[in-house]
Design a protein around this motif. Structure first.
Motif, PDB file in Angstrom:
ATOM      1  N   THR A  95       0.838  -1.207   0.000  1.00 48.11           N
ATOM      2  CA  THR A  95       0.000   0.000   0.000  1.00 48.11           C
ATOM      3  C   THR A  95       0.868   1.250   0.000  1.00 48.11           C
ATOM      4  O   THR A  95       0.654   2.178  -0.793  1.00 48.11           O
ATOM      5  N   ASP A 200       1.610  -4.457  -9.156  1.00 42.45           N
ATOM      6  CA  ASP A 200       1.330  -4.727  -7.743  1.00 42.45           C
ATOM      7  C   ASP A 200       1.629  -6.212  -7.531  1.00 42.45           C
ATOM      8  O   ASP A 200       0.883  -7.079  -7.986  1.00 42.45           O
ATOM      9  N   GLN A 203       0.386 -10.319  -4.267  1.00 39.47           N
ATOM     10  CA  GLN A 203      -0.042 -11.725  -4.287  1.00 39.47           C
ATOM     11  C   GLN A 203       0.824 -12.582  -5.207  1.00 39.47           C
ATOM     12  O   GLN A 203       0.551 -13.772  -5.370  1.00 39.47           O
ATOM     13  N   LYS A 226       3.097 -10.924   3.654  1.00 38.23           N
ATOM     14  CA  LYS A 226       2.434 -11.964   2.846  1.00 38.23           C
ATOM     15  C   LYS A 226       3.438 -13.017   2.388  1.00 38.23           C
ATOM     16  O   LYS A 226       3.104 -13.918   1.617  1.00 38.23           O
TER      17      LYS A 226
HETATM   18  C1  LIG Z   1      -3.322  -7.534  -4.759  1.00 34.51           C
HETATM   19  C2  LIG Z   1      -3.050  -6.767  -3.491  1.00 34.51           C
HETATM   20  N1  LIG Z   1      -2.510  -5.552  -3.558  1.00 34.51           N
HETATM   21  C3  LIG Z   1      -2.241  -4.830  -2.474  1.00 34.51           C
HETATM   22  C4  LIG Z   1      -2.502  -5.311  -1.211  1.00 34.51           C
HETATM   23  C5  LIG Z   1      -2.190  -4.468  -0.028  1.00 34.51           C
HETATM   24  O1  LIG Z   1      -1.210  -5.072   0.755  1.00 34.51           O
HETATM   25  P1  LIG Z   1      -0.821  -4.429   2.149  1.00 34.51           P
HETATM   26  O2  LIG Z   1      -2.080  -4.384   2.979  1.00 34.51           O
HETATM   27  O3  LIG Z   1       0.203  -5.375   2.698  1.00 34.51           O
HETATM   28  O4  LIG Z   1      -0.292  -3.079   1.876  1.00 34.51           O
HETATM   29  C6  LIG Z   1      -3.071  -6.563  -1.070  1.00 34.51           C
HETATM   30  C7  LIG Z   1      -3.430  -7.085   0.256  1.00 34.51           C
HETATM   31  O5  LIG Z   1      -4.213  -7.981   0.427  1.00 34.51           O
HETATM   32  C8  LIG Z   1      -3.350  -7.321  -2.246  1.00 34.51           C
HETATM   33  O6  LIG Z   1      -3.891  -8.540  -2.182  1.00 34.51           O
END
Ligand SMILES: Cc1ncc(COP(=O)(O)O)c(C=O)c1O
Length: 412
Positions: A95, A200, A203, A226
């Motif tokens: 994020t 991004d 995942q 993750k």
């Molecule tokens: C595809 C994707 N992008 C971004 C994020 C955001 O990740 P974070 O909350 O670790 O910043 C997630 C979190 O589930 C995600 O699945």
């Protein structure tokens, strides 16, 4: 398969517990993964032996802490095959990484009348920052559609990405639809039109081998939590020349070259972006998580998860009244299985599964535009990692059936 990939389950003591009188089956790995003993030990050892602030002391502990922190950066660079360690910026999370690219780089290159292209399957953290740029710069935010299977529609991609496009920002692996998007091809299309490609990787990086040079992405974002590391550490990869032209997002200690009374100059990459005391133990633990993943082998992790999905998906599809989102061909589906059960709210499904010891997520998964696109308010979601087993998959399917029967009995 009963002990996880390479008998890895033993490294995760948290998995060895009962929930509601049943053995825990943890299937919420897309939200966050569990942490192995090796990573936990790294954190404890850092605080027991080396704790000091980085880059500012000449004493031994400060040097050791700095060495560990910077060695972890080298591991990250190697993990994603970055050309240069200067391209690896530590952030708090995916994020934060995406917010920084949007607010700093996005506002630099996007002007009035330009276009930003994302897709219908994005997480909010790859939507809202771009909405902000579009609003501020009077640009247009456009969406690539999905096929009926839930994959990215590449014809739509070719229509949406034009010479007006400045940014294309797409998830490499989708957190609801369970698909892997053709980032390399998208980067080629974006570059043909003079646009920048941002992936991004939240995942994707935990589940498959990533080569940012081969993908030819301009920026790549992912989160430590993750992929076995603690929360609060993330990565922003950027091509060096682009990071050089991108202004810092935060200002203060560590990121300066020289401060005068009225202005200041910035230090070199990557520290230009790392203002203040960073998450030192988190970065070192991320290095340890990368050691763990590398030892298992990213290709092995990918293949193992594929086997689990190939085993589970047909069984889930066979449960009467279950709808699975994304492709039904296991060869096209990642270890993320979003589903609904006829007549049941996903929260009831998740609560029912929890009564059986099975942890899944329910909700909009931070993908409300996708929920709107699919015409649902929410889904349940089971997501696998390499420490899950075939027994976990069996228990999951058995629990889904039990939940279905419980509510059918309750209603009749
Ligand atoms: C595809 C994707 N992008 C971004 C994020 C955001 O990740 P974070 O909350 O670790 O910043 C997630 C979190 O589930 C995600 O699945």
């Amino acid at each position: 398969m009963d002990k996880g990939l390479n008998n890895s389950r033993k490294d995760f003591p948290i998995l060895d517990q009962q929930v509601n009188g049943e053995p825990l089956v943890y299937l919420d790995n897309a939200a966050t993964t569990q942490k192995p003993n090796q990573v936990l030990k790294t954190i404890v050892s850092y605080y027991q032996n080396d704790n000091a602030n980085v880059h500012r002391g000449v004493h031994t502990l400060a040097e050791r802490a700095t060495d560990h922190y910077e060695a972890a950066r080298d591991k990250v660079a190697e993990f994603i095959n970055a050309a240069n360690r200067k391209s690896i910026v530590y952030t708090r999370s995916t994020t934060e990484s995406l917010n920084w690219v949007a607010s700093s780089f996005g506002n630099l290159v996007v002007n009035e009348g330009d276009e930003i292209v994302i897709s219908q399957l994005e997480h909010h953290s790859n939507i809202v920052p771009w909405q902000q740029v579009a609003q501020k710069q009077h640009a247009t935010l456009k969406y690539i559609d999905l096929t009926t299977d839930g994959e990215l529609d590449m014809d739509s991609a070719r229509r949406q990405i034009t010479d007006k496009t400045k940014i294309v920002a797409i998830a490499q692996a989708a957190n609801v639809m369970g698909v892997v998007n053709p980032i390399k091809e998208l980067a080629q299309i974006a570059h043909q039109h003079g646009a920048y490609m941002i992936a991004d990787g939240a995942q994707a990086a935990p589940h498959m081998k990533i080569d940012v040079q081969d993908l030819d992405v301009d920026f790549y974002a992912f989160s430590g939590h993750k992929m076995l590391a603690p929360t609060g550490i993330g990565v922003l990869y950027g091509k060096q020349d682009l990071l050089e032209m991108m202004p810092p997002v935060q200002f203060g200690g560590e990121m300066i070259d020289f401060v005068h009374h009225q202005d200041a100059s910035w230090t070199e990459l990557p520290w230009k972006f790392e203002a203040g005391t960073p998450n030192i133990s988190g970065a070192i633990a991320l290095g340890s998580a990368i050691d763990y993943l590398t030892k298992l082998g990213m290709d092995n992790i990918h293949a193992y998860e594929h086997e689990l999905v190939a085993y589970t998906l047909p069984k889930l599809l066979a449960v009467d009244g279950v709808t699975v989102y994304g492709p039904h061909d296991p060869n096209k589906h990642t270890g993320v299985l979003a589903f609904n059960m006829a007549g049941l709210h996903p929260h009831d499904v998740a609560t029912g599964l929890d009564m059986e010891g099975v942890a899944v997520r329910a909700g909009h998964h931070c993908a409300q535009p996708l929920m709107e696109y699919l015409n649902v308010t929410a889904t349940a979601r089971a997501s696998f990692y390499f420490y899950n087993t075939q027994a976990d998959a069996d228990k999951f399917i058995q629990a889904v059936t039990a939940v279905k029967e419980f509510f059918a009995d309750g209603i009749s």
